[in-house]
Motif scaffolding. Structure first.
Motif, PDB file in Angstrom:
ATOM      1  N   TYR A   1       2.016  21.774  72.603  1.00  0.00           N
ATOM      2  CA  TYR A   1       0.592  21.934  72.315  1.00  0.00           C
ATOM      3  C   TYR A   1      -0.258  20.925  73.080  1.00  0.00           C
ATOM      4  O   TYR A   1      -1.466  21.064  73.140  1.00  0.00           O
ATOM      5  CB  TYR A   1       0.323  21.804  70.817  1.00  0.00           C
ATOM      6  CG  TYR A   1       0.809  23.005  70.041  1.00  0.00           C
ATOM      7  CD1 TYR A   1       0.061  24.167  70.008  1.00  0.00           C
ATOM      8  CD2 TYR A   1       2.020  22.975  69.377  1.00  0.00           C
ATOM      9  CE1 TYR A   1       0.504  25.274  69.317  1.00  0.00           C
ATOM     10  CE2 TYR A   1       2.468  24.077  68.679  1.00  0.00           C
ATOM     11  CZ  TYR A   1       1.716  25.224  68.657  1.00  0.00           C
ATOM     12  OH  TYR A   1       2.154  26.326  67.979  1.00  0.00           O
TER      13      TYR A   1
ATOM     14  N   ASN B   1      -3.235  27.823  63.203  1.00  0.00           N
ATOM     15  CA  ASN B   1      -2.052  28.538  63.676  1.00  0.00           C
ATOM     16  C   ASN B   1      -0.858  28.130  62.801  1.00  0.00           C
ATOM     17  O   ASN B   1      -0.558  26.939  62.670  1.00  0.00           O
ATOM     18  CB  ASN B   1      -1.805  28.160  65.136  1.00  0.00           C
ATOM     19  CG  ASN B   1      -0.602  28.863  65.729  1.00  0.00           C
ATOM     20  OD1 ASN B   1       0.250  29.399  65.032  1.00  0.00           O
ATOM     21  ND2 ASN B   1      -0.538  28.848  67.036  1.00  0.00           N
ATOM     22  N   PRO B   2      -0.155  29.097  62.198  1.00  0.00           N
ATOM     23  CA  PRO B   2       0.971  28.753  61.317  1.00  0.00           C
ATOM     24  C   PRO B   2       2.074  27.964  62.023  1.00  0.00           C
ATOM     25  O   PRO B   2       2.664  27.058  61.432  1.00  0.00           O
ATOM     26  CB  PRO B   2       1.501  30.118  60.851  1.00  0.00           C
ATOM     27  CG  PRO B   2       0.388  31.074  61.087  1.00  0.00           C
ATOM     28  CD  PRO B   2      -0.411  30.535  62.224  1.00  0.00           C
ATOM     29  N   ASP B   3       2.354  28.292  63.283  1.00  0.00           N
ATOM     30  CA  ASP B   3       3.389  27.561  64.018  1.00  0.00           C
ATOM     31  C   ASP B   3       2.986  26.105  64.221  1.00  0.00           C
ATOM     32  O   ASP B   3       3.796  25.196  64.045  1.00  0.00           O
ATOM     33  CB  ASP B   3       3.641  28.235  65.379  1.00  0.00           C
ATOM     34  CG  ASP B   3       4.744  27.548  66.152  1.00  0.00           C
ATOM     35  OD1 ASP B   3       5.858  27.409  65.608  1.00  0.00           O
ATOM     36  OD2 ASP B   3       4.481  27.136  67.298  1.00  0.00           O
ATOM     37  N   PHE B   4       1.725  25.883  64.580  1.00  0.00           N
ATOM     38  CA  PHE B   4       1.243  24.520  64.772  1.00  0.00           C
ATOM     39  C   PHE B   4       1.308  23.738  63.470  1.00  0.00           C
ATOM     40  O   PHE B   4       1.738  22.588  63.444  1.00  0.00           O
ATOM     41  CB  PHE B   4      -0.188  24.530  65.315  1.00  0.00           C
ATOM     42  CG  PHE B   4      -0.774  23.161  65.493  1.00  0.00           C
ATOM     43  CD1 PHE B   4      -0.384  22.358  66.548  1.00  0.00           C
ATOM     44  CD2 PHE B   4      -1.712  22.661  64.592  1.00  0.00           C
ATOM     45  CE1 PHE B   4      -0.915  21.086  66.718  1.00  0.00           C
ATOM     46  CE2 PHE B   4      -2.247  21.399  64.752  1.00  0.00           C
ATOM     47  CZ  PHE B   4      -1.847  20.617  65.815  1.00  0.00           C
ATOM     48  N   ARG B   5       0.904  24.363  62.372  1.00  0.00           N
ATOM     49  CA  ARG B   5       0.956  23.679  61.066  1.00  0.00           C
ATOM     50  C   ARG B   5       2.390  23.345  60.667  1.00  0.00           C
ATOM     51  O   ARG B   5       2.658  22.269  60.140  1.00  0.00           O
ATOM     52  CB  ARG B   5       0.297  24.549  59.991  1.00  0.00           C
ATOM     53  CG  ARG B   5      -1.190  24.559  60.081  1.00  0.00           C
ATOM     54  CD  ARG B   5      -1.782  25.374  58.968  1.00  0.00           C
ATOM     55  NE  ARG B   5      -3.200  25.125  58.926  1.00  0.00           N
ATOM     56  CZ  ARG B   5      -3.924  25.180  57.844  1.00  0.00           C
ATOM     57  NH1 ARG B   5      -3.381  25.482  56.698  1.00  0.00           N
ATOM     58  NH2 ARG B   5      -5.211  24.942  57.895  1.00  0.00           N
ATOM     59  N   GLN B   6       3.303  24.279  60.934  1.00  0.00           N
ATOM     60  CA  GLN B   6       4.704  24.049  60.592  1.00  0.00           C
ATOM     61  C   GLN B   6       5.261  22.888  61.412  1.00  0.00           C
ATOM     62  O   GLN B   6       5.948  22.012  60.880  1.00  0.00           O
ATOM     63  CB  GLN B   6       5.500  25.322  60.851  1.00  0.00           C
ATOM     64  CG  GLN B   6       6.957  25.221  60.513  1.00  0.00           C
ATOM     65  CD  GLN B   6       7.707  26.519  60.809  1.00  0.00           C
ATOM     66  OE1 GLN B   6       7.163  27.446  61.389  1.00  0.00           O
ATOM     67  NE2 GLN B   6       8.965  26.571  60.408  1.00  0.00           N
ATOM     68  N   ARG B   7       4.943  22.844  62.689  1.00  0.00           N
ATOM     69  CA  ARG B   7       5.432  21.767  63.546  1.00  0.00           C
ATOM     70  C   ARG B   7       4.793  20.427  63.174  1.00  0.00           C
ATOM     71  O   ARG B   7       5.446  19.392  63.221  1.00  0.00           O
ATOM     72  CB  ARG B   7       5.181  22.099  65.014  1.00  0.00           C
ATOM     73  CG  ARG B   7       6.055  23.233  65.514  1.00  0.00           C
ATOM     74  CD  ARG B   7       5.706  23.625  66.937  1.00  0.00           C
ATOM     75  NE  ARG B   7       6.392  24.819  67.345  1.00  0.00           N
ATOM     76  CZ  ARG B   7       7.575  24.840  67.942  1.00  0.00           C
ATOM     77  NH1 ARG B   7       8.194  23.707  68.203  1.00  0.00           N
ATOM     78  NH2 ARG B   7       8.143  25.963  68.294  1.00  0.00           N
TER      79      ARG B   7
END
Length: 153
Positions: A98, A108-114
């Motif tokens: 990112y 963004n769900p992926d960004f939040r998860q990471r």
């Protein structure tokens, strides 16, 4: 070609160019002119706005990017190993991909998860283990012989 013909041809080309040019007001090209004299605000209003903005709490630079783990850390207080360990955890969580994006969508769900994975790593013993590894300090697990013989002695 003599000089008279050259001058006549140049004059004709100049006249033809001027006749074919369209006259467009400057506003059509760049918009309305910006007023350079006077202002809607008085000097007192500007000073009052400046004073108001000074009273608004500013986020410390450390809090601009990353997690809340570094909130209470003053600028320059981290060692090189601590910074490198933090970067290693950031990369391990996958947030380095990112860093190349101009605008990060924080929804963004992926960004939040990471980000959550990074914060878990940063607030876990993995951070301290990474720092010790970078400093060259052997970890507790590597100093004990295999099979738990140290506990038997």
């Amino acid at each position: 070609m003599n000089t008279k013909q050259l001058i006549a041809l140049s004059a004709f080309a100049l006249a033809a160019g001027a006749a074919s040019a369209q006259t467009v007001p400057a506003e059509a090209w760049v918009g309305a002119p910006i007023a350079t004299t006077g202002s809607a605000l008085s000097r007192t209003d500007v000073r009052a706005d400046l004073d108001r903005s000074k009273t608004v709490a500013q986020a410390p630079q450390e809090a601009w990017v990353g997690s809340t783990a570094g909130e209470n850390v003053a600028a320059g207080a981290l060692s090189r190993a601590e910074v490198k360990a933090d970067l290693a955890l950031w990369t391990r969580a996958g947030l380095n991909q990112y860093a190349r994006i101009d605008g990060i969508d924080s929804t963004n769900p992926d960004f939040r998860q990471r980000t959550a994975a990074y914060e878990r790593l940063r607030n876990s013993p993995a951070y301290l283990a990474e720092v010790k590894q970078l400093q060259g300090v052997p970890s507790v697990a590597s100093t004990q012989p295999a099979g738990g013989e140290a506990a038997a002695n």
